[in-house]
Write an enzyme that holds these catalytic residues in place. Structure first.
Site, PDB file in Angstrom:
ATOM      1  N   ASP A  93      29.470 101.367 -19.329  1.00  0.00           N
ATOM      2  CA  ASP A  93      28.083 100.979 -19.589  1.00  0.00           C
ATOM      3  C   ASP A  93      28.088  99.643 -20.334  1.00  0.00           C
ATOM      4  OD1 ASP A  93      28.793 101.583 -22.182  1.00  0.00           O
ATOM      5  OD2 ASP A  93      27.631 103.432 -22.294  1.00  0.00           O
ATOM      6  N   SER A  94      26.906  99.081 -20.531  1.00  0.00           N
ATOM      7  CA  SER A  94      26.843  97.712 -21.054  1.00  0.00           C
ATOM      8  C   SER A  94      26.822  97.640 -22.579  1.00  0.00           C
ATOM      9  CB  SER A  94      25.580  97.034 -20.528  1.00  0.00           C
ATOM     10  OG  SER A  94      24.431  97.641 -21.098  1.00  0.00           O
ATOM     11  N   GLY A  95      26.600  98.783 -23.231  1.00  0.00           N
ATOM     12  CA  GLY A  95      26.471  98.785 -24.688  1.00  0.00           C
ATOM     13  C   GLY A  95      25.043  98.752 -25.168  1.00  0.00           C
ATOM     14  N   GLY A  96      24.104  98.401 -24.283  1.00  0.00           N
ATOM     15  CA  GLY A  96      22.711  98.244 -24.701  1.00  0.00           C
ATOM     16  C   GLY A  96      22.094  99.513 -25.264  1.00  0.00           C
ATOM     17  N   PHE A  97      22.315 100.633 -24.571  1.00  0.00           N
ATOM     18  CA  PHE A  97      21.688 101.886 -25.004  1.00  0.00           C
ATOM     19  C   PHE A  97      22.225 102.326 -26.368  1.00  0.00           C
ATOM     20  CE2 PHE A  97      21.564 106.539 -25.240  1.00  0.00           C
ATOM     21  CZ  PHE A  97      20.195 106.749 -25.123  1.00  0.00           C
ATOM     22  N   ASP A 147      21.168  95.499 -20.635  1.00  0.00           N
ATOM     23  CA  ASP A 147      19.718  95.694 -20.583  1.00  0.00           C
ATOM     24  C   ASP A 147      19.218  96.242 -21.907  1.00  0.00           C
ATOM     25  OD1 ASP A 147      20.861  98.242 -20.393  1.00  0.00           O
ATOM     26  OD2 ASP A 147      19.196  99.027 -19.210  1.00  0.00           O
ATOM     27  N   GLN A 190      14.395  99.154 -14.795  1.00  0.00           N
ATOM     28  CA  GLN A 190      13.635  99.658 -15.950  1.00  0.00           C
ATOM     29  C   GLN A 190      12.156  99.725 -15.561  1.00  0.00           C
ATOM     30  OE1 GLN A 190      14.744 101.033 -18.602  1.00  0.00           O
ATOM     31  NE2 GLN A 190      16.863 100.318 -18.836  1.00  0.00           N
ATOM     32  N   GLY A 217      16.528 104.069 -18.283  1.00  0.00           N
ATOM     33  CA  GLY A 217      15.340 104.360 -19.084  1.00  0.00           C
ATOM     34  C   GLY A 217      14.748 105.734 -18.875  1.00  0.00           C
ATOM     35  N   ASP A 267      25.956 110.639 -15.012  1.00  0.00           N
ATOM     36  CA  ASP A 267      26.913 110.877 -16.095  1.00  0.00           C
ATOM     37  C   ASP A 267      26.180 111.589 -17.217  1.00  0.00           C
ATOM     38  OD1 ASP A 267      26.550 108.983 -18.771  1.00  0.00           O
ATOM     39  OD2 ASP A 267      25.508 108.222 -17.002  1.00  0.00           O
ATOM     40  N   CYS A 305      34.765 131.409 -10.613  1.00  0.00           N
ATOM     41  CA  CYS A 305      35.276 130.098 -11.035  1.00  0.00           C
ATOM     42  C   CYS A 305      36.799 130.107 -11.067  1.00  0.00           C
ATOM     43  CB  CYS A 305      34.723 129.745 -12.410  1.00  0.00           C
ATOM     44  SG  CYS A 305      35.315 128.170 -13.058  1.00  0.00           S
ATOM     45  N   CYS A 307      38.697 127.764 -12.662  1.00  0.00           N
ATOM     46  CA  CYS A 307      39.254 126.971 -13.766  1.00  0.00           C
ATOM     47  C   CYS A 307      40.180 127.831 -14.626  1.00  0.00           C
ATOM     48  CB  CYS A 307      38.128 126.381 -14.606  1.00  0.00           C
ATOM     49  SG  CYS A 307      37.496 127.506 -15.882  1.00  0.00           S
ATOM     50  N   CYS A 310      38.585 130.641 -16.827  1.00  0.00           N
ATOM     51  CA  CYS A 310      38.116 131.834 -16.115  1.00  0.00           C
ATOM     52  C   CYS A 310      39.266 132.590 -15.457  1.00  0.00           C
ATOM     53  CB  CYS A 310      37.081 131.437 -15.055  1.00  0.00           C
ATOM     54  SG  CYS A 310      35.550 130.786 -15.763  1.00  0.00           S
ATOM     55  N   HIS A 336      36.277 124.326 -18.397  1.00  0.00           N
ATOM     56  CA  HIS A 336      35.395 125.141 -17.563  1.00  0.00           C
ATOM     57  C   HIS A 336      34.123 124.373 -17.191  1.00  0.00           C
ATOM     58  CE1 HIS A 336      32.781 128.247 -16.026  1.00  0.00           C
ATOM     59  NE2 HIS A 336      31.878 127.769 -16.856  1.00  0.00           N
TER      60      HIS A 336
END
Length: 376
Positions: A93-97, A147, A190, A217, A267, A305, A307, A310, A336
């Site tokens: 990510d860009s770091g903005g958030f 952004d 945005q 956003g 994500d 499952c 994993c 489980c 899991h």
């Protein structure tokens, strides 16, 4: 590495899409869920364990890595892939958030954002150009443009001003990114919950030209109903032939609803964060392993499952190690949860390919509404 960064749609069902993003470091099957490796690690997981869950790509956080251990140090040590022992694609990510949500004493100008680190109070400036430089030093395969993301609710004028600033920063990000064969740059739409502002943002981004497009956003407190209402139009405003990434989403029912509306990538920290706090996501909804009802239960979390949690451990054991504060608790529940998320993505890809997404969606909601297996 060659130049290849391509997106191929292989099937659609309604507005749901499945395809493949080809990168020099491997293929990303879409719809794709990206586990979050904030500080060059998916918490409580070895990289090979993350790969074993079926993840094709990880997300790394520019803000956290620029502060510690610094992008320059990671570059000297061979880049983020080698540093964290992950040879598949990485999106940063860009770091903005994070600047908006974590940093202290931040000041926003046309140039960028000045802020104090939440770690040690040191002063930093993040601009579109600096964000591109950091992400180049990290060596990520997919780079996000810088952004500004205003928290919702916000008034229309504030959202419009923020969107227009983000579009100017998007143009600067593209210029600073330059020509980097084998690496992709994504623009970020945005405009809050305003359809016309989203449209203007999409048009500005397409005019600049990106390898993929994010719907930014959202998942910032507006609620699922409002988010879905926005996703009823926002993805369609973006190019059909490029990947569409919904940032920061989310819960399993958020993900299914987003894919239904044309989203290709997502994500969220939720599967790993939940795992560390005793929450397991299953086909039957959320299971709180802290609850006393599990203390004598020899059954697995989810019998369907595959994993390790489980396959090899009982609810009683998972309850015990969580209560005892043992490290293995977060490790098993995170594995899991990540496995469940990747299994969910695989089931959606199959359903779209076979034209049965609506049937899948009905079954998904029916299983969750049935609730957890009855106590013994």
């Amino acid at each position: 590495m060659g130049r290849t960064f391509d997106f191929t749609l292989t099937a659609t069902d309604g507005r749901a899409r499945t395809g493949v993003i080809d990168t020099p470091r491997g293929a990303i099957r879409t719809p794709a869920f990206m586990p979050v490796g904030t500080a060059a690690t998916v918490k409580a997981m070895l990289p090979e364990s993350v790969a074993a869950t079926g993840a094709d790509i990880l997300l790394g956080n520019t803000y956290h890595l620029m502060l510690r251990p610094t992008a320059e140090r990671i570059a000297r040590l061979g880049g983020l892939h080698g540093f964290m022992n992950w040879d598949r694609p990485i999106l940063t990510d860009s770091g903005g958030f994070q600047v908006m949500s974590l940093a202290e004493l931040r000041k926003l100008t046309e140039e960028g954002v000045t802020f104090r680190s939440h770690i040690d109070g040191s002063r930093h400036m993040l601009t579109p150009e600096r964000s591109m430089e950091i992400q180049r030093l990290l060596g990520s395969d997919i780079v996000m443009c810088f952004d500004e993301c205003p928290a919702l609710p916000a008034d229309r004028d504030r959202i419009a001003d923020s969107m227009e600033l983000s579009m100017r920063w998007a143009a600067r990000s593209k210029a600073a990114f330059g020509d980097r064969p084998g690496h992709a740059l994504f623009g970020i739409q945005q405009g809050g919950l305003e359809e016309d502002l989203r449209k203007a943002s999409a048009e500005a981004l397409v005019d600049i030209g990106f390898d993929g497009y994010a719907v930014g956003g959202l998942a910032v407190g507006e609620g699922q109903e409002a988010m879905f209402a926005c996703l009823d139009y926002a993805p369609e405003q973006l190019p059909q032939d490029k990947p569409r990434y919904l940032m920061g989403v989310g819960k399993p029912d958020d993900i299914v609803g987003a894919v239904k509306r044309g989203i290709d990538m997502m994500d969220c920290v939720l599967p790993s964060r939940s795992g560390r706090t005793g929450q397991a996501w299953t086909r039957r909804g959320q299971v709180n392993i802290k609850n006393a009802r599990h203390a004598d239960d020899p059954r697995p979390l989810d019998e369907a499952c595959a994993c390790p949690a489980c396959r090899s451990y009982s609810r009683a054991y998972l309850h015990h190690v969580f209560r005892a504060g043992e490290m293995i608790s977060g490790m098993l529940l995170t594995w899991h949860n990540l496995h469940y998320y990747q299994d969910l993505m695989g089931r959606m890809r199959d359903a779209i390919s076979s034209g049965e997404f609506n049937a899948f969606e009905r079954e998904f909601h029916a299983e969750r509404e049935a609730g957890d297996i009855p106590p013994l």
